[in-house]
Design a protein around this motif. Structure first.
Motif, mmCIF file in Angstrom:
data_model
loop_
_atom_site.group_PDB
_atom_site.id
_atom_site.type_symbol
_atom_site.label_atom_id
_atom_site.label_comp_id
_atom_site.label_asym_id
_atom_site.label_seq_id
_atom_site.Cartn_x
_atom_site.Cartn_y
_atom_site.Cartn_z
ATOM 1 N N PHE A 279 20.911 -2.419 -53.707
ATOM 2 C CA PHE A 279 19.862 -3.427 -53.793
ATOM 3 C C PHE A 279 20.252 -4.438 -54.859
ATOM 4 C CE2 PHE A 279 17.855 0.287 -52.045
ATOM 5 C CZ PHE A 279 16.895 -0.190 -51.158
ATOM 6 N N LEU A 280 20.083 -5.740 -54.573
ATOM 7 C CA LEU A 280 20.404 -6.751 -55.566
ATOM 8 C C LEU A 280 19.581 -7.993 -55.348
ATOM 9 C CD1 LEU A 280 23.488 -8.957 -54.995
ATOM 10 C CD2 LEU A 280 22.752 -7.405 -53.205
ATOM 11 N N CYS A 281 19.412 -8.755 -56.414
ATOM 12 C CA CYS A 281 18.755 -10.054 -56.358
ATOM 13 C C CYS A 281 19.812 -11.121 -56.575
ATOM 14 C CB CYS A 281 17.664 -10.155 -57.427
ATOM 15 S SG CYS A 281 16.964 -11.811 -57.574
ATOM 16 N N GLN A 282 20.009 -11.992 -55.590
ATOM 17 C CA GLN A 282 21.051 -13.016 -55.707
ATOM 18 C C GLN A 282 20.728 -14.059 -56.769
ATOM 19 O OE1 GLN A 282 23.696 -13.797 -52.010
ATOM 20 N NE2 GLN A 282 21.596 -14.117 -51.328
ATOM 21 N N ASN A 283 19.454 -14.240 -57.112
ATOM 22 C CA ASN A 283 19.102 -15.214 -58.139
ATOM 23 C C ASN A 283 19.354 -14.680 -59.540
ATOM 24 O OD1 ASN A 283 18.308 -17.011 -56.183
ATOM 25 N ND2 ASN A 283 16.130 -16.549 -56.346
ATOM 26 N N CYS A 284 19.098 -13.401 -59.749
ATOM 27 C CA CYS A 284 19.259 -12.805 -61.079
ATOM 28 C C CYS A 284 20.678 -12.289 -61.312
ATOM 29 C CB CYS A 284 18.254 -11.671 -61.270
ATOM 30 S SG CYS A 284 16.532 -12.185 -61.246
ATOM 31 N N GLN A 285 21.341 -11.827 -60.267
ATOM 32 C CA GLN A 285 22.687 -11.279 -60.383
ATOM 33 C C GLN A 285 23.678 -12.286 -59.796
ATOM 34 O OE1 GLN A 285 20.774 -7.474 -58.713
ATOM 35 N NE2 GLN A 285 22.691 -6.708 -59.567
ATOM 36 N N VAL A 286 23.946 -13.303 -60.570
ATOM 37 C CA VAL A 286 24.769 -14.422 -60.102
ATOM 38 C C VAL A 286 26.255 -14.056 -60.190
ATOM 39 C CG1 VAL A 286 25.323 -16.856 -60.451
ATOM 40 C CG2 VAL A 286 23.002 -16.024 -60.881
ATOM 41 N N PRO A 287 27.044 -14.335 -59.155
ATOM 42 C CA PRO A 287 28.486 -14.054 -59.223
ATOM 43 C C PRO A 287 29.178 -14.991 -60.203
ATOM 44 C CG PRO A 287 27.940 -15.222 -57.195
ATOM 45 C CD PRO A 287 26.644 -14.878 -57.843
ATOM 46 N N ASP A 288 30.295 -14.531 -60.772
ATOM 47 C CA ASP A 288 31.085 -15.417 -61.629
ATOM 48 C C ASP A 288 31.840 -16.421 -60.756
ATOM 49 O OD1 ASP A 288 32.951 -13.804 -60.458
ATOM 50 O OD2 ASP A 288 33.910 -13.151 -62.309
ATOM 51 N N SER A 289 32.536 -17.351 -61.382
ATOM 52 C CA SER A 289 33.176 -18.445 -60.635
ATOM 53 C C SER A 289 34.217 -17.939 -59.644
ATOM 54 C CB SER A 289 33.823 -19.435 -61.606
ATOM 55 O OG SER A 289 34.764 -18.773 -62.443
ATOM 56 N N LYS A 290 34.978 -16.928 -60.034
ATOM 57 C CA LYS A 290 36.016 -16.399 -59.145
ATOM 58 C C LYS A 290 35.407 -15.735 -57.924
ATOM 59 C CE LYS A 290 40.165 -13.516 -59.101
ATOM 60 N NZ LYS A 290 41.062 -12.645 -59.926
ATOM 61 N N LEU A 291 34.379 -14.923 -58.141
ATOM 62 C CA LEU A 291 33.715 -14.253 -57.028
ATOM 63 C C LEU A 291 33.008 -15.270 -56.137
ATOM 64 C CD1 LEU A 291 32.759 -11.775 -55.487
ATOM 65 C CD2 LEU A 291 30.903 -11.538 -57.154
ATOM 66 N N GLN A 292 32.407 -16.289 -56.740
ATOM 67 C CA GLN A 292 31.708 -17.305 -55.966
ATOM 68 C C GLN A 292 32.665 -18.040 -55.030
ATOM 69 O OE1 GLN A 292 28.230 -18.071 -55.881
ATOM 70 N NE2 GLN A 292 29.113 -19.027 -54.052
ATOM 71 N N ALA A 293 33.865 -18.335 -55.519
ATOM 72 C CA ALA A 293 34.857 -19.005 -54.671
ATOM 73 C C ALA A 293 35.259 -18.113 -53.499
ATOM 74 C CB ALA A 293 36.079 -19.380 -55.504
ATOM 75 N N THR A 294 35.423 -16.820 -53.753
ATOM 76 C CA THR A 294 35.780 -15.882 -52.687
ATOM 77 C C THR A 294 34.678 -15.785 -51.647
ATOM 78 O OG1 THR A 294 37.105 -14.575 -54.245
ATOM 79 C CG2 THR A 294 36.451 -13.507 -52.189
ATOM 80 N N LEU A 295 33.420 -15.691 -52.105
ATOM 81 C CA LEU A 295 32.297 -15.599 -51.177
ATOM 82 C C LEU A 295 32.155 -16.868 -50.349
ATOM 83 C CD1 LEU A 295 29.616 -13.886 -53.465
ATOM 84 C CD2 LEU A 295 31.051 -12.810 -51.723
ATOM 85 N N SER A 296 32.407 -18.011 -50.960
ATOM 86 C CA SER A 296 32.296 -19.283 -50.238
ATOM 87 C C SER A 296 33.339 -19.386 -49.136
ATOM 88 C CB SER A 296 32.437 -20.454 -51.212
ATOM 89 O OG SER A 296 31.408 -20.433 -52.178
ATOM 90 N N ARG A 297 34.571 -18.934 -49.427
ATOM 91 C CA ARG A 297 35.623 -18.968 -48.401
ATOM 92 C C ARG A 297 35.271 -18.060 -47.231
ATOM 93 N NH1 ARG A 297 39.071 -18.799 -52.943
ATOM 94 N NH2 ARG A 297 39.388 -16.561 -52.622
ATOM 95 N N LYS A 298 34.736 -16.891 -47.523
ATOM 96 C CA LYS A 298 34.358 -15.973 -46.441
ATOM 97 C C LYS A 298 33.222 -16.541 -45.605
ATOM 98 C CE LYS A 298 35.849 -11.637 -48.587
ATOM 99 N NZ LYS A 298 35.415 -10.298 -49.063
ATOM 100 N N GLN A 299 32.261 -17.172 -46.280
ATOM 101 C CA GLN A 299 31.135 -17.744 -45.560
ATOM 102 C C GLN A 299 31.583 -18.865 -44.633
ATOM 103 O OE1 GLN A 299 27.921 -16.751 -45.526
ATOM 104 N NE2 GLN A 299 27.528 -18.332 -43.997
ATOM 105 N N ALA A 300 32.551 -19.672 -45.089
ATOM 106 C CA ALA A 300 33.038 -20.779 -44.271
ATOM 107 C C ALA A 300 33.752 -20.283 -43.020
ATOM 108 C CB ALA A 300 33.975 -21.657 -45.101
ATOM 109 N N GLY A 301 34.323 -19.078 -43.081
ATOM 110 C CA GLY A 301 35.060 -18.561 -41.932
ATOM 111 C C GLY A 301 34.209 -17.812 -40.933
ATOM 112 N N ILE A 302 32.904 -17.654 -41.231
ATOM 113 C CA ILE A 302 32.029 -16.911 -40.331
ATOM 114 C C ILE A 302 31.469 -17.831 -39.256
ATOM 115 C CG2 ILE A 302 29.854 -15.649 -40.163
ATOM 116 C CD1 ILE A 302 30.368 -14.509 -42.902
ATOM 117 N N GLN A 303 31.609 -17.434 -38.023
ATOM 118 C CA GLN A 303 31.044 -18.188 -36.911
ATOM 119 C C GLN A 303 29.956 -17.347 -36.255
ATOM 120 O OE1 GLN A 303 34.160 -19.301 -34.246
ATOM 121 N NE2 GLN A 303 35.110 -20.723 -35.677
#
Length: 461
Positions: A279-303
């Protein structure tokens, strides 16, 4: 924390000799035969394991091997004191002593009493019975293993003298994700799924970060949060006089539907190697810059696959209900339903279920099954011509979406089910035959190319 309390209660075995092995699996019986006639010198716990250490056969008062116990999901034990000696003539007979322990109490799973135990050991003053369960493990281990395990005691999160100085470098030196790292029993004994979720939330750390990305301050903050919650849980366990009904402390994140800090929705994911619920809250448990970049790349590749809208009215909270799969054990396990958004995780199993009223204070009682009727959504077929199965996205991307997929996995058919608001007028227009006063109907609209049929749902009062 529960195992530490069990170890306290099992101190009654210290000083008792193992007289007979009344019942045990063949391998365990053969291993325990080496301890026949020997005394237990001490009982202790490290993490989720209990150790009953026997004396050496070669030298009195010197420790040797041990009985190692992990109770599993629903395992447990009873201690039955031996029947007192027969009174002399003329004195009243004393009643047979009653067993005590977690398995001495009746529970909802066994209302008629517990089944027979798989392991029964007769000691000089009592009979010790053990029950098997999912994940339970009972075996013997040598003194060398005991020494290795005891070296981790200072990193047990429920231990009063926790060694923060030794634990911080172990976290920072790991490339594992925190969701796996904090549950590594070789590093942090005693951390289970609930403690993991609470520690990460209270320290405001994203579970998908890796240990090596933590600063010393962040690692220390995480360890403090883990230990504080574990010790508060242990204090709750100490209220149990016999090891039964030991409830956890009230969580701030685990099992909740709404964040206690920012009131946003709490996600429920399965990420990492262990694939345990987090269980996690995305607003309170914010990813660091490196993790955020990784998550953004994965999100862009999802169709997205094809979508089908499930038309639902607003609940009494004036919110659009969410789709969920029932996760509570029982006859309804896996069934699809719609529920008030503020109670989205109310039907999850686990220790926190005892606090369900506290964990979900808001929301209304909106609840509707979506798989009733002859033409429900489960009758849809994939390209193979087979009835499709329901699944729920447990990854962090598109988290919580319920979808239909091929039952065998041979074809790639995926149909995402998304709730869509329907007005009261449309609701009446699409009404089907009422089963009783609580029944209403619902339409499942089709996206272009979809072959879904109209479904019927029933709203529970």
């Amino acid at each position: 924390p529960e195992y530490r309390r069990h170890a306290e209660l099992l101190q009654v075995l210290v000083g008792q000799r193992l007289i007979r092995i009344l019942r045990a699996h063949p391998a365990l019986e053969a291993a325990l035969a080496e301890f026949l006639g020997l005394r237990i010198l001490r009982v202790f716990s490290v993490g989720k394991e209990i150790y009953a250490v026997f004396e050496s056969r070669r030298q009195i008062e010197v420790e040797d091997g041990s009985l190692r116990m992990h109770l599993g999901e629903g395992g447990g034990y009873t201690i039955t004191p031996q029947r007192p000696r027969q009174k002399s003539h003329g004195q009243k007979k004393s009643s047979a002593p009653l067993p005590w322990g977690p398995k001495a109490a009746r529970d909802s799973r066994n209302p008629g009493g517990q089944p027979p135990p798989e392991t029964v050991l007769e000691f000089s003053d009592s009979v010790f019975s053990l029950w098997d369960s999912l994940g339970s493990r009972y075996e013997t281990c040598p003194w060398t293993y005991i020494r290795t395990v005891e070296s981790r005691l200072a990193r047990d999160v429920s231990f009063e003298l926790f060694d923060f100085q030794a634990a911080v470098p172990l976290l920072q030196g790991s490339s594992m994700m925190l969701v796996d790292l904090v549950m590594n029993q070789a590093i942090l004994p005693g951390v289970g799924n609930i403690i993991k979720c609470e520690g990460l939330f209270r320290s405001r750390l994203h579970p998908l970060r890796v240990g090596s990305s933590l600063s010393s301050e962040e690692a220390g903050r995480l360890l403090v949060a883990l230990c504080d919650f574990a010790r508060s849980w242990f204090e709750n366990c100490r209220l149990s006089p016999d090891g039964a009904h030991m409830g956890c402390a009230v969580p701030l994140c685990y099992g909740r539907s709404v964040c206690t800090e920012c009131s946003s929705g709490v996600l429920l994911i399965k990420e990492g190697t262990r694939r345990r619920l987090t269980f996690l809250c995305q607003n309170c448990q914010v990813p660091d810059s490196k993790l955020q970049a990784t998550l953004s790349r994965k999100q862009a590749g999802i169709q997205h696959r094809r979508e089908a809208h499930v038309n639902l009215p607003f609940c009494r909270c004036k919110r659009l209900p969410v789709l969920q799969l029932m996760r509570k054990p029982g006859k309804n396990f896996g069934r699809i339903h719609a529920i008030c958004e503020l109670k989205r995780n109310a039907n999850q199993p686990g220790c926190a279920g005892q606090h369900r009223g506290v964990l979900h204070p808001g929301g209304c009682g909106f609840f509707a099954w979506l798989d009733e009727g002859e033409d429900n959504i489960l009758l849809s077929k994939c390209a193979c011509g087979l009835q499709m199965r329901l699944r729920r996205v447990m990854e962090i991307h598109n988290n919580g979406i319920v979808f239909l997929r091929c039952a065998t996995g041979r074809c790639k058919t995926r149909i995402w089910l998304t709730p869509n608001r329907i007005s009261d007028a449309d609701l009446k227009a699409h009404a089907c035959q009422h089963v009783d006063a609580a029944d209403k109907s619902q339409n499942l609209t089709e996206a272009p190319g979809d072959t879904l049929r109209r479904g019927r749902w029933r709203q529970s009062q």
